[in-house]
Write an enzyme that holds these catalytic residues in place. Structure first.
Site, mmCIF file in Angstrom:
data_model
loop_
_atom_site.group_PDB
_atom_site.id
_atom_site.type_symbol
_atom_site.label_atom_id
_atom_site.label_comp_id
_atom_site.label_asym_id
_atom_site.label_seq_id
_atom_site.Cartn_x
_atom_site.Cartn_y
_atom_site.Cartn_z
ATOM 1 C CD GLU A 32 -9.775 -1.192 8.145
ATOM 2 O OE1 GLU A 32 -8.805 -1.701 8.739
ATOM 3 O OE2 GLU A 32 -9.705 -0.765 6.980
ATOM 4 C CD GLU A 57 -1.315 -7.563 11.292
ATOM 5 O OE1 GLU A 57 -0.227 -7.894 10.782
ATOM 6 O OE2 GLU A 57 -1.874 -6.478 11.041
ATOM 7 C CG ASP A 67 -7.545 -5.543 5.044
ATOM 8 O OD1 ASP A 67 -7.011 -5.785 6.136
ATOM 9 O OD2 ASP A 67 -7.696 -4.395 4.588
ATOM 10 C CD GLU A 96 -2.943 -1.226 2.274
ATOM 11 O OE1 GLU A 96 -2.692 -0.666 3.347
ATOM 12 O OE2 GLU A 96 -4.011 -1.817 2.041
ATOM 13 C CG HIS A 156 -12.809 -5.429 0.648
ATOM 14 N ND1 HIS A 156 -13.135 -4.094 0.643
ATOM 15 C CD2 HIS A 156 -11.505 -5.485 1.016
ATOM 16 C CE1 HIS A 156 -12.080 -3.376 0.997
ATOM 17 N NE2 HIS A 156 -11.078 -4.196 1.244
HETATM 18 O O1 GCW Z 1 -6.956 -3.037 6.938
HETATM 19 C C1 GCW Z 1 -6.189 -2.308 6.031
HETATM 20 C C2 GCW Z 1 -6.455 -0.882 6.372
HETATM 21 C C3 GCW Z 1 -5.275 0.018 6.178
HETATM 22 C C4 GCW Z 1 -4.094 -0.615 6.885
HETATM 23 C C5 GCW Z 1 -3.788 -1.940 6.191
HETATM 24 C C6 GCW Z 1 -2.629 -2.699 6.820
HETATM 25 C C7 GCW Z 1 -2.254 0.233 8.132
HETATM 26 O O2 GCW Z 1 -7.558 -0.436 5.637
HETATM 27 O O3 GCW Z 1 -5.609 1.277 6.747
HETATM 28 O O4 GCW Z 1 -2.967 0.222 6.934
HETATM 29 O O5 GCW Z 1 -4.901 -2.769 6.278
HETATM 30 O O6 GCW Z 1 -2.907 -3.634 7.567
HETATM 31 O O7 GCW Z 1 -1.489 -2.382 6.588
#
Ligand code: GCW
Length: 702
Positions: free
Chosen positions: A405, A399, A377, A304, A523
């Site tokens: 979120e 993790e 994610d 990212e 998602h």
């Molecule tokens: O869950 C996603 C988030 C990002 C985050 C990324 C990650 C820290 O939307 O904001 O950035 O994962 O885990 O690196």
């Protein structure tokens, strides 16, 4: 006015003030978390009153804290004001203790180091023994927990050791106090006032962590500022590390990979450049000089937009190893496996595996690879990450995201233990369960703590912090057991309460998964805030940031084909696991659309066609939230008014927003499949355009 009257008035005012103070002290604002030690009653009270307070005060600060905690906790459980207890010194401990004593032996060579402890009956009383002082602190908390649950001290006989060495919280906090994906106020770290001023909250935080076995915290965001590697930050970090040390919390920082350039004055951050290597070594040395038990670095690289070794055509292993050599045997480098590239358009869910499996065996021994629970994610439901079990020569760490979120953030009630257990208990087909695979390393949870008085944005979100620690300590604990102990300590021991609140918690995450992303959809959250629905979004610059990328919905059907006819992500799993998911007719429906693209009229095992089943699941999610709200309403007699009202308000929000999720999603799927709603189904309240037009500038952003 006569003097007598004035005096009486003054006395009355003083009495009122005293009452106000007393009631403020009693106010249940959630700050005390699960460490309230509410007074016991009846027999349980009598039994705890019979325990003399005998505390062995060793010179060690951790043992002293264990003693303090017991004195404080036992006094509270007895409904007494704080009492000093009987403190005997190390030298006097050699003398026979009064019968029925509660005593510590914190350097017992018969107990292994690393936090293990035993609590056994001894001389008519109880003895907490541990190989190291931290074990005594864990033992003290465990004993208080048992007593809080009403356990008979005469029957307490515990022998515990943590299942994994690293039990960490990751804070996504920036130097300016902003918490990325934080829904509970500002950061608990006030870098501006440190090192001179250390907020008491940081000490209270360490105590809460220690009470559930957490033993480390990464204090800054993975999207890391290089500031944390400057000299200016070392005294700030040291001040925190000093405060946390007695609680057994080691401090870690996120290292920005480009820091040698950003703050080191070097022209490159190439991990194979000798000057870069020397820079990392010097930084590690400076940190260890100030903080001898510094935990190490956590790194998000080439993900990212974050810098990483691939910027220099080096591998993740080459990057990680440079930092790992700098740290040496003093600590660890935790390297995140959360990578996916803009170029590789095959399937985002496959990319981490493709990237890291070929590097197995190339990492320094003090490198740990940190792998998210699932391959995308932190979604409401994902199958376990295929990396678990696939890198036998690398230590892998789990993790999880405590901050929710994608599961309703502060307001929606979702108890996450069942979610994490689903992954921890999964058989990888390659040498055990996920919990067994990660046992040599540990678990990290993205923290949900902030400056809110209740720490976590909502009272029930505290349960996720609690559950995360308890599972990292012992992943074999059941979700219900953890919910039960949390609820008893946090709210009420009454059967009428526990009997209802525990099932409500257990059902809560499934409800969220159903009203947001049923049947393995993933998602579908709107961009940016990730809170509400946005299944129609399809125009973001990276395809895999779009909900439409994941749903693959079209007139013909819905779902992501990850079988051999599609991306074949399925092949990344062991054959025994892949076999369970390969056939859409036999797969666990919770994963159906994760692995398969099926027609809208596909017949699901329930007998309903897919479209009907999808609507049914949305409705069931909404109905469960309504039941949760009704359950909570019935629990008013057991809960203090403050926390009762806060939770009731949030459940009202959740009920309304579960409908929003359901209605917006159904309206969108209907616009794609053109199908009528299944008979008897309530139509969405508004048009699709209405949902699409909603915008929330006030929502917490990225
Ligand atoms: O869950 C996603 C988030 C990002 C985050 C990324 C990650 C820290 O939307 O904001 O950035 O994962 O885990 O690196």
């Amino acid at each position: 006015m006569g003097r007598g009257l004035v005096n009486r008035l003054l006395a009355l005012i003083a009495a009122c003030a005293a009452l106000a103070v007393a009631s403020a002290a009693q106010a249940e604002d959630g700050y005390r978390l699960w460490l309230r030690y509410a007074p016991l009653e009846g027999e349980a009270l009598a039994r705890v009153r019979a325990l003399p307070l005998v505390v062995h005060a060793d010179q060690d600060p951790t043992v002293a804290l264990a003693g303090e905690e017991l004195v404080h906790g036992l006094a509270k459980l007895r409904g007494e004001e704080r009492r000093p207890g009987v403190v005997i010194t190390a030298s006097r401990l050699a003398r026979p203790l009064p019968p029925g004593s509660l005593s510590f032996e914190c350097r017992d060579s018969a107990v292994p180091p690393g936090g293990a402890f035993a609590i056994k009956p001894a001389d008519g009383g109880l003895r907490i023994s541990a190989g190291e002082p931290i074990g005594c602190l864990y033992g003290a908390f465990a004993l208080l927990r048992e007593l809080s649950l009403g356990r008979n001290p005469a029957k307490i006989d515990l022998d515990e050791r943590p299942a994994m060495p690293l039990r960490l919280l990751d804070h996504w906090d920036d130097p300016n106090g902003y918490v990325l994906r934080g829904y509970s106020g500002r950061s608990i770290f006030d870098w501006w006032k440190l090192p001179e001023h250390l907020d008491q909250r940081l000490v209270d935080y360490a105590r809460a962590d220690a009470s559930i076995g957490i033993n480390g915290a990464v204090v800054n965001s993975v999207n890391a500022s290089p500031l944390f590697l400057t000299d200016r930050y070392i005294p700030k970090l040291r001040r925190i590390a000093d405060a946390w040390r007695p609680y057994g919390i080691r401090l870690y920082i996120c290292a920005r990979f480009s820091a040698p350039k950003d703050v080191g004055g070097l022209p490159t951050a190439d991990p194979l450049d000798p000057a870069v290597q020397a820079w990392w070594k010097a930084r590690a040395d400076a940190l260890y000089a100030a903080i001898p038990d510094f935990g190490g670095f956590l790194v998000k690289a080439n993900s990212e937009g974050e810098p990483g070794p691939q910027d220099y055509h080096r591998t993740h292993a080459e990057g990680a190893n440079t930092l790992a050599r700098a740290v040496g045997s003093r600590g660890v480098v935790i390297w995140r496996a959360f990578v996916y590239s803009a170029e590789d358009q095959t399937d985002r869910a496959k990319q981490a595996y493709n990237e890291f499996v070929p590097l197995d065996g190339q990492f320094e021994p003090n490198v740990i690879l940190q792998v998210k629970n699932g391959p995308v994610d932190f979604q409401p439901r994902e199958p376990f990450h295929p990396l678990f079990g696939a890198m036998p020569h690398t230590r892998l760490m789990f993790e999880g995201q405590i901050t929710k979120e994608y599961l309703g953030q502060a307001t929606h009630l979702a108890y996450l233990a069942p979610y994490w257990k689903e992954v921890l208990d999964a058989q990888t087909g390659r040498g055990g369960t996920v919990a067994q695979v990660i046992a040599p390393a540990g678990m990290a949870g993205v923290a949900n703590t902030g400056s809110d008085r209740n720490w976590s944005g909502s009272h029930f979100n505290q349960a996720n912090w609690y559950a995360f620690g308890r599972l990292a300590w012992d992943p074999t604990l059941s979700s219900a057991q953890i919910a039960r102990e949390w609820a008893m300590q946090t709210f009420s021991r009454e059967r009428g309460f526990i009997g209802k609140v525990v099932p409500m918690m257990i059902a809560s995450r499934e409800a969220v998964a159903e009203y947001m992303t049923p049947l393995g959809l993933t998602h579908q959250m709107a961009t940016g805030h990730h809170y509400g629905p946005g299944p129609w979004i399809c125009n973001l610059k990276r395809p895999e940031w779009n909900p439409c990328y994941y749903s693959r919905a079209d007139k013909g059907g819905i779902g992501f084909d990850r079988t051999a006819s599609g991306s074949n992500a399925l092949a990344q799993y062991a054959p025994s696991v892949a076999a369970q998911w390969a056939d859409p007719r036999t797969i666990d429906e919770d994963y159906l659309l994760w692995f398969h693209h099926v027609p809208w009229d596909f017949r699901t095992p329930s007998g309903r066609p897919l479209w009907g089943e999808l609507v049914y699941r949305y409705d069931r999610g909404v109905a469960t939230v309504d039941e949760m709200a009704a359950t909570w309403a019935s629990l008013a007699p057991y809960v203090d008014p403050e926390r009762f009202a806060d939770t009731a308000d949030f459940l009202r929000i959740q009920s309304r927003e579960a409908r929003w999720w359901r209605d917006a999603s159904i309206a969108y799927w209907q616009s794609i499949n053109g199908l009528p709603l299944p008979a008897g189904t309530r139509p969405p309240e508004h048009s699709l355009d209405y949902y699409k037009a909603l915008s929330f500038p006030e929502a917490p952003g990225e």
